[in-house]
Design a protein around this motif. Sequence first.
Motif: not given
Length: 62
Positions: A27, A29-30, A32-33, A35, A37-39, A41, A45
């Motif tokens: 969580r 590490q997640d 830190r990505i 928004a 760049r986040r795939a 889910r 979304e």
Amino acid sequence: MADSMTCTATADQANRRLGQHLLAVVREQDARIPAERRAPRTVAEMRARLAAAGATHGEVPA
């Protein structure tokens, strides 16, 4: 000689602690990505991202 119930309880506790630690690390590490760049889910979304992309290109969402 150790009691098998004691060993099982100790192993269960250790596994639970490890699982909690790994979940916290994932969580962190997640988070830190960025928004953008986040795939996506979930389907919601993905649809929201497609709708936003269509709106920026002048398209009308279905």
